[in-house]
Write an enzyme that holds these catalytic residues in place. Structure first.
Site, short mmCIF file in Angstrom:
data_model
loop_
_atom_site.label_atom_id
_atom_site.label_comp_id
_atom_site.label_asym_id
_atom_site.label_seq_id
_atom_site.Cartn_x
_atom_site.Cartn_y
_atom_site.Cartn_z
N GLU A 63 9.57 -4.61 10.25
CA GLU A 63 9.82 -3.33 9.48
C GLU A 63 10.27 -2.40 10.63
OE1 GLU A 63 7.15 -1.20 7.02
OE2 GLU A 63 8.16 0.54 7.16
N ASP A 106 0.73 -1.09 0.01
CA ASP A 106 -0.05 -0.02 -0.02
C ASP A 106 0.81 1.28 0.03
OD1 ASP A 106 0.77 0.01 2.62
OD2 ASP A 106 -1.03 -0.06 3.75
N SER A 107 2.23 0.96 -0.12
CA SER A 107 3.18 2.26 -0.21
C SER A 107 2.71 2.82 -1.72
CB SER A 107 4.58 1.65 -0.06
OG SER A 107 4.74 0.45 -1.09
N LYS A 160 -1.20 -9.47 2.79
CA LYS A 160 -0.54 -8.86 3.84
C LYS A 160 -1.38 -7.81 4.76
CE LYS A 160 3.31 -5.99 3.40
NZ LYS A 160 2.81 -5.14 4.37
N ASP A 164 -1.18 -6.16 -0.26
CA ASP A 164 -1.65 -5.73 1.01
C ASP A 164 -3.03 -5.42 1.05
OD1 ASP A 164 0.80 -5.25 2.59
OD2 ASP A 164 1.12 -3.23 1.85
N GLU A 193 -1.32 -5.67 8.54
CA GLU A 193 -0.26 -5.12 9.47
C GLU A 193 -0.91 -5.26 10.87
OE1 GLU A 193 0.44 -0.86 8.69
OE2 GLU A 193 1.24 -1.29 6.66
O1 KIV Z 1 3.83 -1.19 1.49
C1 KIV Z 1 4.90 -1.34 1.26
O2 KIV Z 1 5.37 -1.17 0.71
C2 KIV Z 1 5.13 -2.50 2.74
C3 KIV Z 1 6.92 -2.70 2.61
C4 KIV Z 1 7.40 -1.46 3.10
C5 KIV Z 1 6.87 -3.86 3.48
O3 KIV Z 1 4.53 -2.64 3.38
#
Ligand code: KIV
Length: 275
Positions: free
Chosen positions: A182, A44-45, A113, A83, A115
Site C-alpha cells: 500500500e 478493517d477500512s 490479513k 482483516d 499488517e
Molecule cells: O482495510 C482495507 O480496506 C485494506 C485495503 C486498503 C488493502 O487493508
C-alpha cells in the site's frame, strides 16, 4: 470455480492479473462475486467506510466477524480474506491464533490479513502453521497511523525502500500466500514484485504488481470523506443514490408514490363494514 490460494499462485506463474475489492455486507459481496472478481477483502477500512470512524484503530473483532460472516454468505467463488483488527495479533502469537481462528470459524474467512513485515514474521508463521492462509500487508499500514503521523507514501528513501524489501522477504518466508503493497512508489513495487515468488497486490503501488485492490466505496464514488490519489472512480454511485433519495422525497411529498401498482387491494364490501 472457487478461487483458492492455489489460484493466486497459478495466476502469478501465468502472469494473469489478480483482482480484489473490499466488501462489508452480503448484497455488495454478491455483486462483486457475480462480476468474477478473484477475491473479496473484508477490510478493517469498514471502520471508516461503514462505521464512520476517523481511522481503523477502533475496529473490533466483533465488527470483523459480523461483517465478515455477511460477506462470506454472499461470496460463492471469490476468496474471502478478513482483516485482523488492531491489537488482535500484535499482543502475541496466542492471541493471533485464537483471533485468526475466530475469523475462519465465525466469520467464514478463507484467509486472514495482517499488517506488518519483519516484526510480525513469527506471528504470520504461527498462523500459517495452524493451517490458516495469511495475506500480508506492508508499506502504508493504516493501523499504525498514529506511529506514521498520517497517511504518507512509504519506502521513498534508500533506508525505507530497503526496509520494505526486507519486510516483503520476511512475510514470504513466514508463509504468506500474497502480500498487499500500500502506498509505495511504483518502481519499488515493481522491484518487490519481481523479487518475490508470491503475488503482490497493489493499492497505490503502480500497475506492475501482480494484482490490484481497491475499497469498493471509493471506486464507486460512494465515500468522499477522504479520496487518496490512487483511487480511480469507476462510477459515481454516490450521485446516483443522492438523486434517487431526492426523487423519493419529492414523490412522497407530492403523493405520486406509492402508486396503485405498489399498493395492496381489499374488497370494498369488507372495508365499508368497518367505517
Ligand atoms: O482495510 C482495507 O480496506 C485494506 C485495503 C486498503 C488493502 O487493508
Amino acid at each position: 470455480m472457487a478461487v483458492t490460494v492455489t489460484t493466486f499462485k497459478k495466476a502469478k506463474e501465468e502472469g494473469r492479473k489478480l483482482t480484489m475489492l473490499t466488501a462489508y455486507d452480503y448484497s455488495t459481496a454478491k455483486l462483486i462475486d457475480g462480476a468474477g472478481i478473484d477475491s473479496i477483502l473484508v477490510g478493517d477500512s469498514l471502520g471508516n467506510v461503514m462505521l464512520g470512524y476517523e481511522n481503523t484503530v477502533p475496529v473490533t473483532m466483533e465488527d470483523m466477524i459480523h461483517h465478515g460472516a455477511a460477506v462470506s454468505r454472499g461470496a460463492k467463488n471469490a476468496l474471502v480474506v478478513i482483516d485482523m483488527p488492531f491489537m488482535s495479533y500484535q499482543t502475541g502469537k496466542y492471541d493471533a491464533l485464537v483471533n485468526a481462528g475466530r475469523l475462519m470459524k465465525e466469520g467464514g474467512a478463507n484467509a486472514v490479513k495482517l499488517e506488518g513485515g519483519v516484526e510480525i514474521k513469527d506471528t504470520i508463521k504461527a498462523i500459517v502453521d495452524a493451517g490458516i492462509p495469511v495475506c500480508a500487508h506492508i508499506g502504508l499500514t493504516p493501523q499504525s497511523i498514529n506511529a506514521f503521523g498520517g497517511f504518507k507514501v512509504q519506502g521513498k528513501t534508500e533506508a525505507a525502500a530497503k526496509k520494505l524489501l526486507e519486510d516483503a522477504y520476511a512475510v514470504q518466508e513466514a508463509g504468506a500466500f500474497a502480500v498487499v503493497l500500500e502506498a509505495v512508489p511504483a518502481k519499488l513495487a515493481t522491484l518487490v514484485t519481481k523479487k518475490l515468488d508470491i503475488p503482490t497486490i497493489g493499492i497505490g503501488a503502480g500497475n506492475e504488481t501482480d494484482g490490484q485492490v481497491l475499497v469498493y466505496a471509493d471506486m464507486l464514488g460512494m465515500f468522499s470523506d477522504f479520496v487518496p490519489k490512487f483511487v480511480k472512480r469507476f462510477a459515481n454511485v454516490g450521485d446516483v443514490m443522492t438523486e434517487a433519495f431526492k426523487a423519493y422525497k419529492d414523490e412522497v411529498e407530492s403523493g405520486a408514490f406509492p402508486a396503485e401498482k405498489n399498493t395492496y387491494a381489499i374488497e370494498d364490501d369488507v372495508i365499508e363494514k368497518l367505517y
